[in-house]
Enzyme design. Structure first.
Site, PDB file in Angstrom:
ATOM      1  CB  CYS A 184      -0.869  -0.031   1.253  1.00 20.81           C
ATOM      2  SG  CYS A 184      -1.789   1.484   1.540  1.00 20.81           S
TER       3      CYS A 184
ATOM      4  CB  CYS B 268      -3.308   4.011  -5.225  1.00 21.77           C
ATOM      5  SG  CYS B 268      -4.586   3.039  -4.380  1.00 21.77           S
TER       6      CYS B 268
HETATM    7  N1  DGL Z   1      -4.121   0.587  -1.959  1.00 20.27           N
HETATM    8  C1  DGL Z   1      -3.718   1.629  -1.134  1.00 20.27           C
HETATM    9  C2  DGL Z   1      -2.560   2.447  -1.660  1.00 20.27           C
HETATM   10  O1  DGL Z   1      -1.733   1.914  -2.371  1.00 20.27           O
HETATM   11  C3  DGL Z   1      -4.717   2.400  -0.300  1.00 20.27           C
HETATM   12  C4  DGL Z   1      -6.057   2.671  -0.820  1.00 20.27           C
HETATM   13  C5  DGL Z   1      -6.954   3.235   0.280  1.00 20.27           C
HETATM   14  O2  DGL Z   1      -7.328   2.451   1.156  1.00 20.27           O
HETATM   15  O3  DGL Z   1      -7.188   4.445   0.278  1.00 20.27           O
HETATM   16  O4  DGL Z   1      -2.411   3.597  -1.352  1.00 20.27           O
END
Ligand code: DGL
Length: 234
Positions: free
Chosen positions: A73, A182
């Site tokens: 993430c 993301c």
């Molecule tokens: N998938 C996550 C990222 O790479 C976070 C998405 C979220 O929960 O806002 O930032």
């Protein structure tokens, strides 16, 4: 050493894009994936709140026996990884940051970084730009509020609406590369390509997988087996 899993976590399904690459690079390893849906989205949380949440997730994965933890993430990595490393000094962490270095090293002129509001605000993101941007390059940042949630829900109408809104300011900027900052965004590559057909899409998943392999080799923690490993979901 009894710890056997590579722990991987995200706020939801986004981290699966990292897990897929990990599985390819390290097929013999066993993975333990945690989707922290109860606390999603991470992208609109304060740093303090997110640190509390992620520290709880790390404790859980540690208890289950993880030899390394991948923060799949960008939001959690750019906002909390440094503090998590301080708190859990016995754990090897590999994080995921927007692939700004890859885009800059490949000499794209006009680069658009798509990420959550928290990643866009993060000091780490600013530092990555400072460290890698060449004087001739333009880097634009766009906070895609609500996009990870829409992807999580499979709400394509909402995804389309957000993308139209996000890209409207960049149609005349001759964007040559888009950094998918993301881990949810690689799941909608096709939709992004329809809106920005001339841009190359870049994500950091291969870099993360290679770094995990390098760390396991360095710490002599690679699983010694010729058989394929398994994926478990927590
Ligand atoms: N998938 C996550 C990222 O790479 C976070 C998405 C979220 O929960 O806002 O930032």
């Amino acid at each position: 050493m009894n710890d056997k899993y590579i722990g991987v976590f995200d706020s939801g399904i986004g981290g699966l894009t990292i897990l897929e690459q990990l599985k390819e690079v390290l097929p013999q390893e066993d993975f333990l994936y945690y989707a922290d849906r109860g606390n999603a989205p991470y992208g609109n949380k304060s740093e303090e709140e997110l640190l509390k949440i992620t520290s709880h997730v790390v404790s859980k994965l540690k208890q289950r026996g993880c030899k390394l933890i991948v923060i799949a993430c960008n939001t959690a990595t750019t906002r909390c990884m440094q503090k998590l490393r301080e708190e859990f000094s016995d754990i090897i962490f590999v994080g995921t940051v927007p692939a700004i270095k890859v885009a800059c090293d490949n000499n794209y002129n006009n680069i658009l970084i798509m990420a959550t509001p928290a990643t866009i605000k993060a000091e780490r993101t600013k530092q990555l730009i400072k460290d890698n941007k060449k004087i001739t390059q333009n880097i634009y940042l766009t906070a895609c509020s609500g996009l990870a949630t829409a992807i999580e829900k499979g709400n394509f109408k909402e995804i389309n609406k957000i993308l139209t809104n996000v890209f409207k300011d960049y149609q005349d900027k001759d964007i040559s590369a888009i950094v998918l900052g993301c881990t949810h965004y690689p799941l909608i590559k096709e939709q992004i390509k329809v809106k920005m057909p001339h841009a190359i899409l870049i994500d950091g998943s291969l870099g993360v997988a290679k770094e995990v392999k390098r760390q396991l080799q360095e710490h002599n923690l690679l699983k010694n087996s010729k058989n394929n490993g398994q994926i478990f979901f927590l």
